[in-house]
Design an enzyme around this catalytic site. Structure first.
Site, short mmCIF file in Angstrom:
data_model
loop_
_atom_site.label_atom_id
_atom_site.label_comp_id
_atom_site.label_asym_id
_atom_site.label_seq_id
_atom_site.Cartn_x
_atom_site.Cartn_y
_atom_site.Cartn_z
N ASN A 1 -11.56 -2.15 -5.25
CA ASN A 1 -10.92 -1.13 -6.12
C ASN A 1 -10.71 -0.75 -7.30
OD1 ASN A 1 -7.20 -2.50 -5.02
ND2 ASN A 1 -8.54 -0.57 -3.84
N ARG B 1 0.30 7.46 -2.72
CA ARG B 1 0.44 8.32 -2.24
C ARG B 1 2.15 9.39 -2.17
NH1 ARG B 1 -0.71 6.18 3.64
NH2 ARG B 1 -2.06 4.19 1.72
N SER C 1 -8.18 -4.19 5.25
CA SER C 1 -8.86 -4.03 3.94
C SER C 1 -9.06 -5.59 2.94
CB SER C 1 -7.29 -3.05 2.83
OG SER C 1 -7.37 -2.11 3.37
N ASP D 1 0.75 -1.22 -0.05
CA ASP D 1 0.23 0.33 -0.21
C ASP D 1 0.85 1.14 0.11
OD1 ASP D 1 -2.34 1.64 0.02
OD2 ASP D 1 -2.63 1.28 2.89
N GLY D 2 0.36 2.51 -0.97
CA GLY D 2 1.11 3.89 -0.30
C GLY D 2 1.48 4.18 -1.68
N ARG E 1 -4.91 -1.75 8.81
CA ARG E 1 -6.30 -2.55 8.08
C ARG E 1 -5.76 -3.71 8.01
NH1 ARG E 1 -7.26 2.82 7.09
NH2 ARG E 1 -7.15 3.29 4.36
C1 IPE Z 1 -5.69 -2.59 -0.40
O1 IPE Z 1 -5.37 -1.02 -0.18
C2 IPE Z 1 -5.60 -2.95 -1.52
C3 IPE Z 1 -3.70 -3.48 -2.33
C4 IPE Z 1 -2.63 -3.45 -1.65
C5 IPE Z 1 -3.91 -4.04 -3.74
P1 IPE Z 1 -6.31 -0.46 -0.18
O2 IPE Z 1 -5.51 1.35 -0.34
O3 IPE Z 1 -7.14 -0.57 -1.35
O4 IPE Z 1 -7.13 -0.33 0.72
P2 IPE Z 1 -7.71 1.11 1.53
O5 IPE Z 1 -8.64 1.42 0.43
O6 IPE Z 1 -6.63 1.79 2.55
O7 IPE Z 1 -8.64 0.21 3.14
C1 IPE Z 2 -1.97 -0.08 -3.47
O1 IPE Z 2 -1.69 1.77 -3.70
C2 IPE Z 2 -2.38 -0.74 -4.69
C3 IPE Z 2 -3.59 -0.62 -5.06
C4 IPE Z 2 -4.34 -0.55 -4.49
C5 IPE Z 2 -3.27 -1.12 -6.51
P1 IPE Z 2 -1.99 2.39 -2.74
O2 IPE Z 2 -2.99 2.85 -4.94
O3 IPE Z 2 -3.79 1.94 -2.74
O4 IPE Z 2 -1.37 3.66 -2.22
P2 IPE Z 2 -2.86 5.03 -1.54
O5 IPE Z 2 -3.12 4.56 -0.78
O6 IPE Z 2 -3.40 5.65 -2.61
O7 IPE Z 2 -1.67 6.05 -1.41
MG MG Z 3 -3.79 2.23 0.17
#
Ligand code: IPE
Ligand code: IPE
Ligand code: MG
Length: 248
Positions: free
Chosen positions: A83, A39, A204, A35-36, A202
């Site tokens: 997603n 950002r 997720s 995740d991230g 979390r």
């Molecule tokens: C979980 O991250 C899904 C993946 C990393 C693929 P999200 O960014 O979708 O989760 P939330 O929305 O922060 O809970």
């Molecule tokens: C996780 O990174 C990758 C996927 C969910 C595909 P994010 O795209 O959720 O990154 P943030 O949480 O917005 O920073």
């Molecule tokens: Mg995310």
């Protein structure tokens, strides 16, 4: 005996007790919520897909580092059933990126004897992507070095609901251990360690069934910035955990 000796002896007793409680071993089965990416990109005034591309590079590094550390199964969360709610451009760009990544990276993974297996709902995926997924799974099916499970269009609740349906259709009336065979990858071990990056704490909707007793580790790094040393820190932390599974 001096007070100093007494303290030293006490510490020795304590250390051996801790050694007994702690696994001291690196994990063999690891899951990662990568995740991230969004950002990471936003901080650089880049579109989200730039973060996903950098995230793909991080994944490549972490697969290698995990393999070197003796991990047998690595399960990564690449795209959740939730997603799809993201902006259309981001979802389309991600789907294109995944197809390209499979083409480019799977031959190399195959050379390293890594088996690639996908978990998640397949029916919503395009024919193009499904073709790639099947190709990757068939090409690497015989590899035994390590398994990379890619959770794609994956949701933990969807998986349990799908498993319940499959179990009902099969007239299943077995117990908890046997129910696992209706999961997307019945051969997958329960992760010993679940890592989530980006500072969010979390689950997720990831591996709800399999993570019942997983150790959780949260890193503040954004996924594209996650390095080998961060993985080592997570493994080190894991090796000091005391896992009880509800027993004394
Ligand atoms: C979980 O991250 C899904 C993946 C990393 C693929 P999200 O960014 O979708 O989760 P939330 O929305 O922060 O809970
Ligand atoms: C996780 O990174 C990758 C996927 C969910 C595909 P994010 O795209 O959720 O990154 P943030 O949480 O917005 O920073
Ligand atoms: Mg995310």
């Amino acid at each position: 005996m001096s007070l100093f000796d007494l303290l030293r002896n006490l510490r020795r007793v304590q250390t051996s007790r801790e050694d007994f409680l702690m696994s001291g071993e690196p994990p063999r089965y690891v899951a990662v919520i990568m995740d991230g990416n969004g950002r990471w990109a936003a901080r650089r005034h880049l579109p989200a897909i730039a973060g996903h591309r950098e995230g793909a590079r991080a994944l490549k590094r972490i697969i290698k580092a995990s393999h070197n550390a003796g991990v047998r199964e690595l399960t990564v969360y690449a795209f959740s059933t939730e997603n799809w709610q993201r902006p259309r451009e981001e979802v389309d760009a991600l789907m294109d990126m995944f197809a390209e990544l499979i083409d480019r990276e799977v031959p190399e993974l195959n050379d390293e004897r890594v088996r690639v297996s996908f978990i998640g709902r397949r029916r919503e995926l395009s024919e193009r992507l499904l073709g790639r997924i099947r190709w990757a799974e068939e090409l690497t099916a015989g590899n035994r070095e390590m398994t990379l499970f890619i959770a794609f269009n994956y949701g933990g609740r969807a998986e349990i609901a799908d498993a319940a349906k499959a179990a009902a259709a099969a007239g299943f009336d077995g117990g908890e251990e046997d129910f696992g065979r209706f999961m997307y990858a019945p051969d997958m071990h329960d992760p010993e360690l679940l890592i989530r990056t980006s500072g969010e704490q979390r689950v997720s909707n990831f591996l709800l069934w399999q993570c019942a007793y997983s150790e959780l580790y949260f890193s503040d790094r954004m996924w594209p910035d996650f390095r080998d040393e961060d993985l080592a820190a997570a493994f080190n932390d894991f090796s000091r955990r005391s896992r009880r599974f509800g027993a004394r």
